[in-house]
Write an enzyme that holds these catalytic residues in place. Sequence first.
Site, PDB file in Angstrom:
ATOM      1  N   GLU A 158      -7.835 -94.012  -6.848  1.00 34.02           N
ATOM      2  CA  GLU A 158      -6.737 -94.778  -7.437  1.00 34.02           C
ATOM      3  C   GLU A 158      -7.153 -95.500  -8.717  1.00 34.02           C
ATOM      4  O   GLU A 158      -7.174 -96.740  -8.769  1.00 34.02           O
ATOM      5  CB  GLU A 158      -6.162 -95.766  -6.418  1.00 34.02           C
ATOM      6  N   GLU A 316      -3.299 -89.897   0.985  1.00 36.04           N
ATOM      7  CA  GLU A 316      -3.302 -90.997   1.946  1.00 36.04           C
ATOM      8  C   GLU A 316      -1.883 -91.293   2.402  1.00 36.04           C
ATOM      9  O   GLU A 316      -0.917 -91.128   1.649  1.00 36.04           O
ATOM     10  CB  GLU A 316      -3.848 -92.293   1.313  1.00 36.04           C
TER      11      GLU A 316
HETATM   12  C1  GLA Z   1      -5.096 -97.414  -1.199  1.00 35.11           C
HETATM   13  C2  GLA Z   1      -6.568 -97.112  -1.281  1.00 35.11           C
HETATM   14  C3  GLA Z   1      -7.270 -97.133   0.040  1.00 35.11           C
HETATM   15  C4  GLA Z   1      -6.748 -98.238   0.923  1.00 35.11           C
HETATM   16  C5  GLA Z   1      -5.260 -98.101   1.072  1.00 35.11           C
HETATM   17  C6  GLA Z   1      -4.648 -99.118   1.992  1.00 35.11           C
HETATM   18  O1  GLA Z   1      -4.301 -96.322  -1.203  1.00 35.11           O
HETATM   19  O2  GLA Z   1      -6.845 -95.897  -1.929  1.00 35.11           O
HETATM   20  O3  GLA Z   1      -8.645 -97.280  -0.191  1.00 35.11           O
HETATM   21  O4  GLA Z   1      -7.063 -99.470   0.371  1.00 35.11           O
HETATM   22  O5  GLA Z   1      -4.669 -98.252  -0.182  1.00 35.11           O
HETATM   23  O6  GLA Z   1      -3.274 -98.903   2.145  1.00 35.11           O
END
Ligand code: GLA
Length: 685
Positions: A158, A316
Site C-alpha cells: 500500500e 486483502e
Molecule cells: C491494510 C494493510 C494491512 C493491514 C490492513 C488492515 O490493507 O495493507 O497491512 O494493516 O490494512 O485492515
Amino acid sequence: MMKKWRPVIRNFPHMVHGADYNPDQWLNHPEIIEEDMRLMKLAGMNSVSLGIFAWKALEPAEGVYTFEWLDRMMDQLHENGMKVVLATPSGARPAWMDLSHPEVLRVNRNLEKNLHGGRHNHCYTSPYYRRKTAEMNRMLAERYKDHPALGMWHISNEYGGECYCENCQNAFRNWLREKYHNNIEELNEQWWTYFWSHTYSDFDEIEVPSDRGEHMIHGMNLDWKRFVTHQTKTFMENEIRPLREITPDIPVTTNMMETFEGYNPWELAQSVDVISWDNYPAWHENTRKDWEVAADVGFNHDIFRSLKKKPWFMMESTPSLVNWHRVNKLKRPGMHLLSSVQAIAHGADSVQYFQWRKGRGASEKFHGAVIDHVGHEHTRVFHEVKQVGDLLKQLDEVVGTNVEAKAAIIFDWENRWALNDLQGLSDKRNYEQTCKQHYRSLWRQGIATDVISQDSDFSGYHLIVAPMLYLLKPHVADRLKEFVKNGGTLVTSYATGYVNENDLCFMGGFPGDGMMDVTGVWAEEIDSLFEGQENSSRIDLGKGEKTYRIYDFCERVHPRNECKTLAVYDKDFYQGEPALTRNQYGDGCCYHMAARFETEMLFDFYEKICKESGVNPVLEVNIPEGVSIQERVSEDTAYYFIMNFTDKIQSILLPENKEIKDLAGNEVHQLQLGTFDVKIVKETK
Ligand code: GLA
Ligand code: ZN
C-alpha cells in the site's frame, strides 16, 4: 465473447485463496507455524502473501542477513501445497536504518522530520533507500528465483503518502523543469502566477506547497500531486527492476487502496503486471443499506479491473471485521462468502485476507483473521472461510474469464484533484459520490460497467458517463466528440470543461475546448444551493411525467443549434430554463444534466438511455432492489453471479429462452436466494 487470460499465477489455473502470513512474528513459536500448515489446508487455502514488513527479520543489522527462516518457510509452504506471493519488505524499516540514515525518514507537510516508527513513512526520493530496496529485492530474487512456491511478487505494501524533504523539493523542481521545458515563463503562464505577485524568475525559487506556505496556486498543487505519483511510481519501478531482470516470468503486483486520492493508480498500473487492491467495506452500517455499500464496492472493483481490463487480484479483505472503522462490525453470517464472490464476479481471480492469524500484540491484534487467539478451527469465522475455500475450488473454469462492458464511467484522478482543490462552487462538490451515484443506476440494472480515466480508450463503449468532468486534458474533448460522432451516447453534467490540465480556465465559454459542439450547450453560470434549498424538474423518462428533486448545483445553460431541451427548472429566476438537454451529434448524442438530480431520476434516466443506446443488462430478468447480477465471459460460456445484498428472500425467474445451468450442470429456471445469498450459474453459447 472473450478469450481467456492466462492464470494470474503462472501454471496455477485455480482461484487463489490466501492471506497475509506473518511468520516473522512467530519465529519463537515453531509449534504455531506447524499448526498453521495444518489449518491452512483445512481452510482450503492455496496461497499466502509472505514477508510484508519483514525487513528486520531479513536484515537485523546493516549488512547482516538472516534469510534462513524464509528459506524454511518457502519450503514448508511448498510442501503443504501453497503458492507464495512474496513481498518486498519496503513498507516498514528497522530502527537501525532510520537512525543511521535519517534521510529515509519522511518530512511532513509542516516541514518537520518524522521519527522512527509506524510504517509507510519513508521518503520516496532518498537515494539510500532506493539503493537499499533494490539491493534487498535483488537478494530475494536471486535466492528464490527457482523456488517452486514463488508465484508472484508483492511490491511493498500500500504505497502512499508524500515527503517534503530537501531531496524531494529538489526532485520536484527538476520535475517541473522537465515538464515546462526549462522555461519558467511557460510555468508562470500555466500556473497563472501573475496573481498575488507569485511570478517566479527561476525554478530554484519554487517551494513545495506545504502547510507553512499555502500558495493557492491550483496548477502548482496539481503538479505536486502528479509529482508525488511520479516519485511513488519510480520508487516502485526501482524496486521492480531487479525482480524483472532475475525472474522475468514471475508477475509483479502492488496492492492499491480503493479510491485513495494520494496518487493516480492509472500511472502505477502501467508498471505492474497484475492489478491488486485491498477491499475493506463497512457492511451493516446504520445509515446505508448493504446493497448501497455493495454498489460502491462494485464501483471500486470495476476501477481496478478497468486499469488493465483483465482479471485482477484481491490481495486483502477481512474474514470478519477490521479494527480501524469507527465501529467495527462483524460480518453477518453469509456476508463473508457473498462479499468474496462479489470480487470474483467483478473479475478477481483471488480472495485473500488480511490476515491469516491474529498477532498477540500491537495495533492489529483485534483485526479479523482466519485464526483467532483461541488458536483452533472451531470458530464461526474459520467455518465461513472454509466455505469460501470450498466454493473457490469449484470455480477453476472461471479463472481467466473477463467482464465485457459496453458502458463506462469516467472517474478521473486528476479531475478529482482539481475539483477538490478548487475554490468556489460549494463544499458539496462530492465528485466521488457523484460518480458512484451514477454508477449505482447501472449496477442495479445489472449492466456491466468499466470505470475509466479520461485518458482511457473510448472505443468499444456504447455509453460513456462523464459526471463533472471539470478538467479536460489535451485531446480529450476531441476524443469524446469522435466517440459521439461514431454513434456513442455521452452523458455530461454541470461543471464540465471549465479548465485545462493545469487548471487554467477555458476562454470563450464553458464547456470549453470545443465541448460546446458535442454537448450542444453553453453553460453561462452555475448556482450553488444551500442545504434545504431545492429546485425540481418535471420529466417523462419513460415512466410517465414525474417531478424529480434537484439540489446542490444548478447550471444555467443555453441550448445551441439543434440541441433539444428535455426538462426545465421549476422555479427560481431561471425557472423555465433547461435542466436536461439532448444534442444529436453525428451518429450519436450527448445528454447534458445541468443540475444535480436525485437518485430516482438517475435510475429512470439510465434505464431509458441504456435501452436507447443498446447497452443491455447482462441478464434480461427482473432484478429486485438489493440484488446484483454480474457476468464473466469466456469464448463459449457466460457465468452469472446473482447476489442478494438484503436480508429478504429473493426469487429470480431466469429467461425462458436461455439454457442456464448450475455449476454441477443441472438446468435451472428459477433461483431462490436467502439472506446474503449468492448463486453462480452459467450458460454455454
Ligand atoms: C491494510 C494493510 C494491512 C493491514 C490492513 C488492515 O490493507 O495493507 O497491512 O494493516 O490494512 O485492515
Ligand atoms: Zn523526501
